[in-house]
Enzyme design. Structure first.
Site, PDB file in Angstrom:
ATOM      1  N   CYS D  34       0.848  -1.273   0.057  1.00  0.00           N
ATOM      2  CA  CYS D  34      -0.076  -0.008  -0.174  1.00  0.00           C
ATOM      3  C   CYS D  34       0.806   1.170  -0.005  1.00  0.00           C
ATOM      4  O   CYS D  34       0.256   2.450  -0.201  1.00  0.00           O
ATOM      5  CB  CYS D  34      -0.939  -0.056   1.392  1.00  0.00           C
ATOM      6  SG  CYS D  34       0.078   0.111   2.854  1.00  0.00           S
ATOM      7  N   ASP D  36       2.500   2.447   2.513  1.00  0.00           N
ATOM      8  CA  ASP D  36       2.472   3.434   3.595  1.00  0.00           C
ATOM      9  C   ASP D  36       3.774   3.087   4.470  1.00  0.00           C
ATOM     10  O   ASP D  36       4.396   2.034   4.339  1.00  0.00           O
ATOM     11  CB  ASP D  36       1.340   2.888   4.484  1.00  0.00           C
ATOM     12  CG  ASP D  36      -0.103   3.320   3.678  1.00  0.00           C
ATOM     13  OD1 ASP D  36       0.124   4.234   2.854  1.00  0.00           O
ATOM     14  OD2 ASP D  36      -1.190   2.794   3.993  1.00  0.00           O
ATOM     15  N   CYS D  60      -2.961   4.755   6.571  1.00  0.00           N
ATOM     16  CA  CYS D  60      -4.366   4.943   6.469  1.00  0.00           C
ATOM     17  C   CYS D  60      -4.804   5.087   7.903  1.00  0.00           C
ATOM     18  O   CYS D  60      -3.944   5.074   8.842  1.00  0.00           O
ATOM     19  CB  CYS D  60      -5.011   3.760   6.026  1.00  0.00           C
ATOM     20  SG  CYS D  60      -4.701   2.273   6.800  1.00  0.00           S
ATOM     21  N   CYS D 104      -2.064  -3.574   8.244  1.00  0.00           N
ATOM     22  CA  CYS D 104      -1.663  -2.331   8.684  1.00  0.00           C
ATOM     23  C   CYS D 104      -1.173  -2.242  10.370  1.00  0.00           C
ATOM     24  O   CYS D 104      -0.249  -1.780  10.521  1.00  0.00           O
ATOM     25  CB  CYS D 104      -2.812  -1.132   8.639  1.00  0.00           C
ATOM     26  SG  CYS D 104      -3.959  -1.206   7.334  1.00  0.00           S
TER      27      CYS D 104
END
Ligand SMILES: Cc1ncc(COP(=O)(O)O)c(C=O)c1O
Ligand SMILES: Cc1ncc(COP(=O)(O)O)c(C=O)c1O
Ligand code: FES
Ligand code: FES
Lengths: 387, 148, 387, 148
Positions: D34, D36, D60, D104
């Site tokens: 992603c 991140d 996120c 995450c």
């Protein structure tokens, strides 16, 4: 406008006002796209899965086995076309019947044009498929059996459990078009060994343009409508939230009354059948006397052409339909009535009466009384009838 | 079905339903496609004027209405004039028919022709422009989009 | 619930209360199946063709060239899959772009798996397709060109007329996905040489779950959903009458206000763009500055991740969306932003704001004021941002 | 996005955002999928107790909330105890995460490990059970239905 008696609930039903009420907020208030991040719309995702749960429960299925579609036809097309591709390496033969709805039949014919082998099973004079004929039709390359749960014209309920067991025994997928049966007879996908099942909301007092396909977990099936990641990536398109809420609400209401409704309707249906057969000569009942949908009666009146009958009933405020597709573009008599062995001219003079829980005994009496007069009048006009 | 008011009127109150005993001519035709059947009885006098006409129809609403209208149109006409009562004329008199129902009006035209042919044969006449009727009518469908 | 500002009209729109009102009678009163013989239902057939006429007129098309579907995704799937089959003897190559909606892209990828050759054209840094690139991609076996009318993320309006002319010159079918453009910019299928066009009602204040495919007369195309004889035998399924009435009513309302609405929205959009670019550092506008949908603005904020931004805006009562598909199952950044050349981490921090005629200048001011604070706060938290 | 109230709380009011000057250890990890990125700063005393912790995250909502929760969980713990703060523990403390957001929380676990590794390297320590962190995390997706 005088009398109005709606007896064509197999064609479509009135959307229940409670259903409409449940849908309304999702047009102008909670109109968000369920795939969105913000809470305003994300709530719709939950509403959706609540509906999925209601439907799953009504079938003995799991929530993630229910996929929303735009109706019965899409579900049928999806089930056939996509499994045929997904199982291409296993074989290229499918088994279905001669009395399926056109959503299955025309799809099967299309698949034939693509090189798929299709067996269309015969039915007996009551419209019943013989499970042993299903077994006999199985070949090593058979990948799918699709037999409708109940016929939309003559109301015959097929031996789904037996066919499901045969499919399972042979490791072949079993799909059933339950558009007419779902919410009119009890269905348990486990007990009946059903791998895929099509349904359409407007046949059980839900809105038009929404339906679902049950797909057992583990069934390989490609998307039919490719695009966004909706419906677990298997059916793209912004979710029809009001439609889904409408279908879920209708399913909830219908499930709660299923047994009671079936009992009420089948008693009324039997009363209708008895009166018609007794009081109108040269008449036959089409479809099985016992294994039949609670709300369906289908008659053939000799020397009578269907459309004239429908129009005259319409003039008396009675909505019914004919086995004859004369009016819908094609002039051929019903493939279902021919499949149960009726000659052309008799197949032409058939009448389908499909009740709802709102139908009363008075309605049925009015229908039969008018029917007697109309049938007599049309026969009077018929060159085939010599009294 | 978007039938015109005239069609509905003729359907609801069909004119000239019935039979004629000892008719001058009788014609029966059927449409192979939809299976519908129409029979027309004519009573024609010595001046070749159609004095009476009756019909029986096993067919859809349009078939009934066109039979009824066709009988009205030929009644009182000479045989020659009656030949001019085409399916077009019948449809016009009915304020039109839905496209899928055009073939029904052919049934009426053909039934009259068949009855006239029967009359001619019985009376050893030759009617200019009248051909031996086919017992079954086949007609090309409306032009349709190609399908796949 | 405090402030509520809906700025995600590209995702879906509020159904106009007038539209809902027009639909209502078709649920519980005129609920008949349009294919039925009796007058009660036959009236619905006429209502349907009235809607078809409204839509045809809005496009400069003929009434019998409009086919109702369940939405944009179905229309896109139909257009691609069915022409590819119908023109198989002419060739097996189609041309599309890298910035199409997934309803086109995933369908094209599916077709590739079936042996179809697909050219995905590049776009420039503003998302524009070069018509000459279309011309250059044409081969003798090219059967279809599909280029979207306007992009759903960055709002860029493509040179449809030029591409249409090239398609026509070369005798190749031209389809355009106009889901975002229809009723937001004027479209005339004759002038633009469009052979097929997809649209979806919920993008112009109509209901979800209904759309259409315009198919020019003479285009060969098989059914996508086989079955009953509805939609001139090209799209089976009991007609979604309330949906069709909803879409027609929405089209009528939207068509009447198109120019005025576009003017109002584009002024507001320009005001938004100017403020954001001036007041928030490290920000870029995605999509063409001029050739863009009246209601679309799309920004990238460096050092910012999209979802956090959306959630914080949501906490302030503002509904927007991100180019990032992080949240919808896939974690890849938007294929559109990558196609216009943004690096991954910038593509991640993008924000789409899509207005409606109900959006006010106050709404925009509130948005920009909050945005400034939120962007600053997230940058504060970002390991990439060294102030 | 069905984030729990706890997630939303930590997202809205993230604890321990910022940097530590001259930290005992710092770790930065990114998720290749992603894109991140998360960075954790640790201040560890001579008894190997984490006295302070700060984070910075480009990611996120779940990434922010897990960072925040993870810093809370390790603060005051010994290095050894901090190793036990797995992504599972963080998720539990947050009342869960949506399935697509599980990855995450791995970011938080890995960032802490990376900061501890950095601390160990700088101080020439060997911490039992701690492996050299990868700079990029790859994780198998949730089991998905076969697609066609
Ligand atoms: C450009 C474009 N094409 C197709 C679609 C799909 O339309 P629907 O979600 O109504 O099926 C959308 C919207 O989601 C879109 O923006
Ligand atoms: C047995 C059966 N299958 C499929 C369908 C198609 O459903 P729909 O018209 O909702 O697409 C119908 C009804 O029309 C039906 O009766
Ligand atoms: S006469 Fe056969 S359909 Fe009318
Ligand atoms: S950290 Fe990448 S999606 Fe959450």
């Amino acid at each position: 406008m005088g009398k109005f008696i709606y007896l064509d609930n197999a064609a479509t039903t009135k959307t229940d006002p409670k259903v409409v009420e449940a849908m309304l907020p999702y047009f102008t208030e909670n109109y968000g796209n369920p795939s969105s991040v913000y809470s305003f719309a994300a709530a719709n995702k939950e509403v959706e899965s609540e509906q999925r749960e209601i439907i799953a429960k009504s079938l003995g299925a799991k929530t993630n086995e229910i996929y929303f579609t735009a109706g019965g036809s899409e579900s049928d097309n999806w089930a056939l076309k996509a499994t045929v591709e997904a199982y291409a390496d296993k074989g290229n033969h499918i088994i279905t019947t001669k009395i399926e709805h056109h959503a299955i039949l025309h799809t099967a014919q299309y698949l034939e044009s693509k090189g798929i082998q299709v067996t269309y099973l015969d039915v007996d004079e009551n419209g019943l498929v013989d499970p042993e004929a299903v077994r006999a039709a199985i070949r090593p390359e058979t990948i799918l059996i699709s037999v409708m749960f109940a016929n939309n014209e003559i109301g015959t309920i097929e031996p789904i459990k037996e066919i499901g067991a045969i499919a399972k025994e042979n490791g072949i997928l079993f799909h059933t078009d339950a558009v007419q049966a779902y919410m009119h007879v009890p269905i348990d996908v486990e007990e009946l060994h059903i791998d895929m099942l099509s349904a359409s909301a407007h046949k059980f007092n839900g809105p038009k343009g929404i339906g679902f396909l049950y797909i057992r977990k583990g069934v390989k099936i490609r998307s039919f409508i490719h695009g966004g990641a909706q419906e677990r990536k298997r059916r793209a398109g912004t979710e029809n939230v009001p439609g889904i809420v409408g279908m879920g609400t209708a399913a909830k209401l219908a499930y709660a009354t299923l047994d009671e409704r079936a009992k009420y309707e089948s008693e009324l249906r039997d009363y209708l059948i008895d009166r018609v057969l007794k009081e109108i000569p040269y008449t036959r009942l089409n479809g099985d006397r016992v294994k039949r949908l609670p709300n369906n009666a289908n008659f053939s009146f000799r020397f009578i052409e269907g459309e004239s009958l429908l129009i005259m009933l319409d003039m008396k405020g009675i909505c019914t339909s004919s086995g004859s597709a004369c009016t819908s573009g094609s002039l051929d008599p019903s493939h279902v009535l021919l499949a149960i062995g009726l000659p052309h001219e008799i197949a032409h003079g058939s009448l389908r009466v499909s009740l709802s829980e709102e139908t009363t005994k008075e309605d049925i009496d009015y229908l039969v009384d008018e029917l007697k007069k109309i049938v007599a009048r049309i026969r009077e006009m018929s060159p085939l009838y010599e009294d | 079905m978007a039938y015109s008011e005239k069609v509905m009127d003729h359907f609801e109150h069909p004119r000239n339903v019935g039979e004629i005993e000892n008719p001058s001519g009788v014609g029966t035709v059927g449409n192979a496609k939809c299976g519908d059947i129409m029979r027309i009885y004519l009573d024609i006098d010595d001046n070749q004027v159609i004095q009476d006409v009756k019909f029986k129809t096993f067919g859809c609403g349009a078939a009934v209405a066109t039979s009824s209208m066709a009988t009205e149109l030929v009644k009182g006409k000479t045989v020659e004039e009656a030949l001019g009562v085409t399916n077009k004329a019948v449809m016009e008199a009915l304020d039109g028919l839905p496209p899928v129902k055009v073939h029904c009006s052919l049934l009426a035209e053909e039934a009259i022709h068949a009855a006239l042919w029967d009359y001619a044969e019985k009376h050893n006449l030759k009617i200019e422009g009248l051909e031996k009727p086919k017992s079954d009518i086949h007609e090309d469908e409306e032009e349709e989009e190609e399908e796949y």
